[in-house]
Write an enzyme that holds these catalytic residues in place. Structure first.
Site, PDB file in Angstrom:
ATOM      1  N   ASP A 290       0.978  -1.123  -0.054  1.00 50.13           N
ATOM      2  CA  ASP A 290       0.035  -0.178  -0.050  1.00 50.13           C
ATOM      3  C   ASP A 290       0.782   1.128  -0.026  1.00 50.13           C
ATOM      4  O   ASP A 290       2.018   1.147   0.539  1.00 50.13           O
ATOM      5  CB  ASP A 290      -0.882   0.093   1.225  1.00 50.13           C
ATOM      6  CG  ASP A 290      -2.250   0.788   1.015  1.00 50.13           C
ATOM      7  OD1 ASP A 290      -3.163   0.319   0.978  1.00 50.13           O
ATOM      8  OD2 ASP A 290      -1.966   2.231   0.848  1.00 50.13           O
TER       9      ASP A 290
ATOM     10  N   PHE B 264     -32.583  -8.564   0.094  1.00 53.06           N
ATOM     11  CA  PHE B 264     -32.543  -7.438  -0.547  1.00 53.06           C
ATOM     12  C   PHE B 264     -34.051  -6.913  -0.675  1.00 53.06           C
ATOM     13  O   PHE B 264     -34.234  -6.284  -1.804  1.00 53.06           O
ATOM     14  CB  PHE B 264     -31.761  -7.306  -1.624  1.00 53.06           C
ATOM     15  CG  PHE B 264     -30.189  -7.344  -1.395  1.00 53.06           C
ATOM     16  CD1 PHE B 264     -29.644  -8.390  -0.561  1.00 53.06           C
ATOM     17  CD2 PHE B 264     -29.484  -6.264  -1.831  1.00 53.06           C
ATOM     18  CE1 PHE B 264     -28.183  -8.243  -0.184  1.00 53.06           C
ATOM     19  CE2 PHE B 264     -28.136  -6.133  -1.095  1.00 53.06           C
ATOM     20  CZ  PHE B 264     -27.559  -6.995  -0.558  1.00 53.06           C
TER      21      PHE B 264
ATOM     22  N   CYS C 180     -19.866   0.996  -3.061  1.00 56.90           N
ATOM     23  CA  CYS C 180     -20.030   0.276  -4.372  1.00 56.90           C
ATOM     24  C   CYS C 180     -21.249   0.556  -5.056  1.00 56.90           C
ATOM     25  O   CYS C 180     -21.178   0.890  -6.453  1.00 56.90           O
ATOM     26  CB  CYS C 180     -20.226  -1.183  -4.025  1.00 56.90           C
ATOM     27  SG  CYS C 180     -18.471  -1.801  -3.193  1.00 56.90           S
TER      28      CYS C 180
ATOM     29  N   ARG D 176     -18.747   6.367   3.221  1.00 51.55           N
ATOM     30  CA  ARG D 176     -18.985   6.733   1.958  1.00 51.55           C
ATOM     31  C   ARG D 176     -20.355   6.546   1.457  1.00 51.55           C
ATOM     32  O   ARG D 176     -20.940   5.731   1.398  1.00 51.55           O
ATOM     33  CB  ARG D 176     -17.855   5.782   1.064  1.00 51.55           C
ATOM     34  CG  ARG D 176     -16.640   6.141   1.245  1.00 51.55           C
ATOM     35  CD  ARG D 176     -15.510   5.240   0.477  1.00 51.55           C
ATOM     36  NE  ARG D 176     -15.357   3.854   0.963  1.00 51.55           N
ATOM     37  CZ  ARG D 176     -14.752   3.050   0.689  1.00 51.55           C
ATOM     38  NH1 ARG D 176     -13.664   3.306  -0.503  1.00 51.55           N
ATOM     39  NH2 ARG D 176     -14.429   1.768   1.079  1.00 51.55           N
TER      40      ARG D 176
HETATM   41  C1  UDX Z   1     -12.443  -1.777  -3.457  1.00 49.34           C
HETATM   42  C2  UDX Z   1     -12.314  -1.792  -4.768  1.00 49.34           C
HETATM   43  O1  UDX Z   1     -11.063  -1.777  -5.217  1.00 49.34           O
HETATM   44  C3  UDX Z   1     -13.357  -1.180  -5.396  1.00 49.34           C
HETATM   45  O2  UDX Z   1     -13.253  -1.310  -7.105  1.00 49.34           O
HETATM   46  C4  UDX Z   1     -14.472  -1.635  -5.135  1.00 49.34           C
HETATM   47  O3  UDX Z   1     -15.562  -0.928  -6.209  1.00 49.34           O
HETATM   48  C5  UDX Z   1     -14.822  -1.234  -3.857  1.00 49.34           C
HETATM   49  O4  UDX Z   1     -13.815  -1.549  -2.706  1.00 49.34           O
HETATM   50  P1  UDX Z   1     -11.740  -0.149  -1.643  1.00 49.34           P
HETATM   51  O5  UDX Z   1     -10.912  -1.341  -1.023  1.00 49.34           O
HETATM   52  O6  UDX Z   1     -12.789   0.358  -0.666  1.00 49.34           O
HETATM   53  O7  UDX Z   1     -12.073  -0.243  -3.004  1.00 49.34           O
HETATM   54  O8  UDX Z   1     -10.790   0.866  -1.834  1.00 49.34           O
HETATM   55  P2  UDX Z   1     -10.159   2.004  -0.737  1.00 49.34           P
HETATM   56  O9  UDX Z   1     -10.768   1.482   0.589  1.00 49.34           O
HETATM   57  O10 UDX Z   1     -10.107   3.139  -1.230  1.00 49.34           O
HETATM   58  O11 UDX Z   1      -8.509   1.119  -0.588  1.00 49.34           O
HETATM   59  C6  UDX Z   1      -7.660   1.506  -1.621  1.00 49.34           C
HETATM   60  C7  UDX Z   1      -6.360   1.277  -1.040  1.00 49.34           C
HETATM   61  O12 UDX Z   1      -5.277   1.494  -2.125  1.00 49.34           O
HETATM   62  C8  UDX Z   1      -6.004   2.289   0.083  1.00 49.34           C
HETATM   63  O13 UDX Z   1      -5.507   1.724   0.942  1.00 49.34           O
HETATM   64  C9  UDX Z   1      -4.753   2.975  -0.814  1.00 49.34           C
HETATM   65  O14 UDX Z   1      -3.906   3.776   0.235  1.00 49.34           O
HETATM   66  C10 UDX Z   1      -4.354   2.288  -1.713  1.00 49.34           C
HETATM   67  N1  UDX Z   1      -3.801   2.650  -2.925  1.00 49.34           N
HETATM   68  C11 UDX Z   1      -4.333   3.595  -3.648  1.00 49.34           C
HETATM   69  C12 UDX Z   1      -2.274   2.195  -3.215  1.00 49.34           C
HETATM   70  O15 UDX Z   1      -1.624   1.417  -2.538  1.00 49.34           O
HETATM   71  N2  UDX Z   1      -1.865   2.698  -4.399  1.00 49.34           N
HETATM   72  C13 UDX Z   1      -2.368   3.465  -5.165  1.00 49.34           C
HETATM   73  O16 UDX Z   1      -1.888   4.041  -6.157  1.00 49.34           O
HETATM   74  C14 UDX Z   1      -3.702   4.181  -4.969  1.00 49.34           C
HETATM   75  C1  UDX Z   2     -22.649  -4.671  -2.148  1.00 52.19           C
HETATM   76  C2  UDX Z   2     -22.635  -5.731  -2.563  1.00 52.19           C
HETATM   77  O1  UDX Z   2     -23.731  -6.546  -1.863  1.00 52.19           O
HETATM   78  C3  UDX Z   2     -21.465  -6.709  -2.672  1.00 52.19           C
HETATM   79  O2  UDX Z   2     -21.818  -7.936  -3.084  1.00 52.19           O
HETATM   80  C4  UDX Z   2     -20.483  -5.907  -3.687  1.00 52.19           C
HETATM   81  O3  UDX Z   2     -19.247  -6.761  -3.723  1.00 52.19           O
HETATM   82  C5  UDX Z   2     -20.508  -4.582  -2.882  1.00 52.19           C
HETATM   83  O4  UDX Z   2     -21.323  -3.988  -2.980  1.00 52.19           O
HETATM   84  P1  UDX Z   2     -22.316  -3.491   0.306  1.00 52.19           P
HETATM   85  O5  UDX Z   2     -22.323  -2.177  -0.429  1.00 52.19           O
HETATM   86  O6  UDX Z   2     -21.031  -3.705   1.172  1.00 52.19           O
HETATM   87  O7  UDX Z   2     -22.096  -4.752  -0.543  1.00 52.19           O
HETATM   88  O8  UDX Z   2     -23.454  -3.856   1.176  1.00 52.19           O
HETATM   89  P2  UDX Z   2     -24.968  -4.519   1.039  1.00 52.19           P
HETATM   90  O9  UDX Z   2     -25.237  -5.291   2.023  1.00 52.19           O
HETATM   91  O10 UDX Z   2     -24.903  -4.815  -0.174  1.00 52.19           O
HETATM   92  O11 UDX Z   2     -25.769  -2.900   0.994  1.00 52.19           O
HETATM   93  C6  UDX Z   2     -25.735  -2.225   0.237  1.00 52.19           C
HETATM   94  C7  UDX Z   2     -26.919  -1.030   0.444  1.00 52.19           C
HETATM   95  O12 UDX Z   2     -28.087  -1.491   0.165  1.00 52.19           O
HETATM   96  C8  UDX Z   2     -26.492  -0.635   1.830  1.00 52.19           C
HETATM   97  O13 UDX Z   2     -26.762   0.879   2.039  1.00 52.19           O
HETATM   98  C9  UDX Z   2     -28.054  -1.120   2.506  1.00 52.19           C
HETATM   99  O14 UDX Z   2     -28.434  -0.375   3.455  1.00 52.19           O
HETATM  100  C10 UDX Z   2     -28.825  -1.085   1.543  1.00 52.19           C
HETATM  101  N1  UDX Z   2     -29.870  -2.317   1.381  1.00 52.19           N
HETATM  102  C11 UDX Z   2     -29.473  -3.434   1.662  1.00 52.19           C
HETATM  103  C12 UDX Z   2     -31.177  -1.759   1.539  1.00 52.19           C
HETATM  104  O15 UDX Z   2     -31.540  -0.776   1.601  1.00 52.19           O
HETATM  105  N2  UDX Z   2     -32.222  -2.828   1.560  1.00 52.19           N
HETATM  106  C13 UDX Z   2     -31.800  -4.037   1.399  1.00 52.19           C
HETATM  107  O16 UDX Z   2     -32.694  -4.784   1.714  1.00 52.19           O
HETATM  108  C14 UDX Z   2     -30.476  -4.488   1.424  1.00 52.19           C
END
Ligand code: UDX
Ligand code: UDX
Length: 462
Positions: free
Chosen positions: A30, A281, A292, A359
């Site tokens: 990282d 869901f 996401c 987020r």
């Molecule tokens: C992940 C997946 O990458 C994204 O595609 C998905 O839709 C959501 O989850 P996430 O793990 O949430 O994203 O990303 P983030 O929490 O922003 O972490 C990214 C990490 O990469 C950070 O720790 C950052 O410091 C690191 N990073 C970023 C590097 O090491 N090198 C870089 O050039 C940019």
């Molecule tokens: C989602 C997908 O589930 C996962 O497969 C993908 O890899 C990343 O995005 P996440 O965003 O972590 O995961 O959470 P999730 O449990 O899917 O909920 C997403 C959002 O939908 C939350 O804001 C939750 O509050 C909302 N939600 C979920 C509802 O409003 N109603 C539901 O029945 C379920």
């Protein structure tokens, strides 16, 4: 196998720790030195149930290492995961600059030996071929740097130093259950047209495919979907877009239920028993947020636009979701009439329970709207109270316990369905409020219990 995971966010760190837990030797890279230091000390920079335990045991076994040295990580791994964030740009398209920076960095450090480069991050459709090109750009730049002005080469790279293939291996991890989801996947998706790369990825996942770490070890092996790069990338977007649309669907039904006096929780139960629909869901409320769904749905809409197709259904799912957040404010206005000068207490802030992620949390839009209407906002969230995080909470009085939150409030709003909100002392809380009313933004509370405790209960579509 030897693995390098680049980017230790919600996806990268969970992926790296779990692969180490099942026996691989993983180096996590990282570029955030603070994070690396924290992880080296055995602490997880994110709140994810079960993660720090497996991090510590895998690190103790020498199977999990953390560094900011990309070159070392690339040299170590025969499989290199790109797991950096792909946040949404204001236009809605994915910001892939981090993926580009890492792919170029990998190319510049390829030192020989065949490697599989894995897109774990959610990247726009068709990115697999783009990542290949960026890696090759990194290789070319390094070759260039080894040629002196006079044309002499200062270092000869090993013959096979740029032998690699790119695989798309999208993640389906839900925050708050990412470790569980890693060991209990519904399927594994592998996108590549190279048989060797696919074989190496299947070898990597054997313990998970064979359910060795699953909750139910008697289940048949995990299905592995092997397809081309673009289809694998599309599977990720289509899955998230479908789930988001399913939620907007039940929210639309809830809004109609509100007007006709039906109970959406009963409706959800009644339709969910249809095996073609499924009961998951279908929880109506203030809608979806997080890192996401919003980003992936808007990226898919953007991709469609790029290719001359208007994704009406997805755009409607987004607009229903945006409006859904503010329904709790409309309900507050129905109950309290004037919000100016009133005090509103939010129960929960994170976008869903069991995570520390703010987020695109619905709370952020709701707070902004309440402030604009002149209401005073207080909040209590188990994680935020513990971590002291203040992201996007300017002007919000964050309380350290629910009863202090209720004290002096004109109304409470359930924003996040934290399990502990079922066990609060609502009788005590209602005695502390000038106007004990609760808007249940997640249809989560036991209506009878809170009404017995003295509250007026208002749900979403119930
Ligand atoms: C992940 C997946 O990458 C994204 O595609 C998905 O839709 C959501 O989850 P996430 O793990 O949430 O994203 O990303 P983030 O929490 O922003 O972490 C990214 C990490 O990469 C950070 O720790 C950052 O410091 C690191 N990073 C970023 C590097 O090491 N090198 C870089 O050039 C940019
Ligand atoms: C989602 C997908 O589930 C996962 O497969 C993908 O890899 C990343 O995005 P996440 O965003 O972590 O995961 O959470 P999730 O449990 O899917 O909920 C997403 C959002 O939908 C939350 O804001 C939750 O509050 C909302 N939600 C979920 C509802 O409003 N109603 C539901 O029945 C379920």
């Amino acid at each position: 196998m030897r693995v390098c995971v680049i980017g230790t966010g919600y996806v990268g760190l969970v992926t790296g720790a779990c692969l180490a837990h099942i026996g691989h030797h993983v180096i996590c890279v990282d570029n955030n030195e603070e994070k690396v230091k924290l992880m080296k000390s055995g602490q997880s920079p994110i709140y994810e149930p079960g993660l720090s335990e497996i991090m510590q045991s895998a690190s103790k076994d020498g199977k999990l290492e953390f560094t900011s040295d990309l070159a070392g990580g690339v040299a170590h791994g025969e499989i290199l995961f790109i797991a950096v964030g792909t946040p949404a740009l204001p236009t809605g398209e994915s910001d892939t600059r981090y993926v580009e920076a890492v792919a170029k960095g990998i190319g510049a450090h390829l030192n020989g030996g065949y490697k599989v480069i894995v897109n774990k991050s959610t990247v726009p459709i068709g990115s697999g071929d783009w990542v290949r090109r960026i890696v090759l750009d990194g290789v070319a730049e390094r070759q260039q740097s080894l040629v002196t002005a006079g044309g002499a080469t200062t270092e000869v790279l090993p013959e096979n130093h740029a032998q690699f293939d790119v695989v798309s291996n999208p993640e389906f991890l839900r925050e708050g259950s990412a470790v569980y989801d890693t060991f209990n996947p519904d399927r594994i998706v592998l996108g590549s047209n190279n048989k060797k790369a696919i074989a190496m990825m299947q070898e990597l996942y054997i313990p998970i495919i064979e359910r060795q770490y699953a909750e139910d070890k008697s289940l048949p092996p995990v299905p592995v979907v092997v397809t081309d790069l673009s289809s694998a990338e599309m599977i990720k977007y289509a899955a998230n877009a479908f789930l988001a649309t399913k939620i907007s669907f039940i929210n639309e039904v809830a809004n109609i239920c509100d007007r006709v006096g039906a109970d959406v929780t009963e409706v959800a139960k009644g339709i969910g028993l249809d095996s073609r629909i499924g009961g998951k869901f279908l929880q109506a409320g203030i809608g979806w947020g997080g890192s996401c769904f919003p980003k992936d749905v808007s990226a898919l809409v953007h991709t469609a636009d790029d290719y001359g197709y208007e994704a009406h259904l997805l755009k409607s799912a987004v607009s229903v979701n945006q409006r859904q957040r503010l329904i709790v404010v409309e309900k507050l206005q129905q109950v309290l009439k004037i919000l100016k000068g009133k005090t509103v207490g939010l129960l929960g802030l994170t976008f869903k329970p069991d995570t520390d992620d703010m987020r695109d949390a619905p709370a952020l839009d709701i707070i902004e709207h309440l402030n604009r209407l002149g209401a005073k906002v207080k909040a209590y969230d188990p994680i935020v109270a513990q971590s002291g995080m203040r992201h996007g909470l300017a002007g919000v009085l964050v309380e350290t316990d629910p009863e202090r939150l209720a004290d002096g409030c004109d109304a409470l709003v359930v924003i996040t369905e934290w399990q502990q909100f079922r066990q609060l002392d609502y009788a005590k809380m209602s005695s502390l409020m000038t106007n004990p009313v609760v808007i249940d933004g997640r249809n989560f509370l036991d209506r009878e219990a809170v009404e017995t405790a003295g509250f007026r209960y208002v749900g979403i579509g119930r």
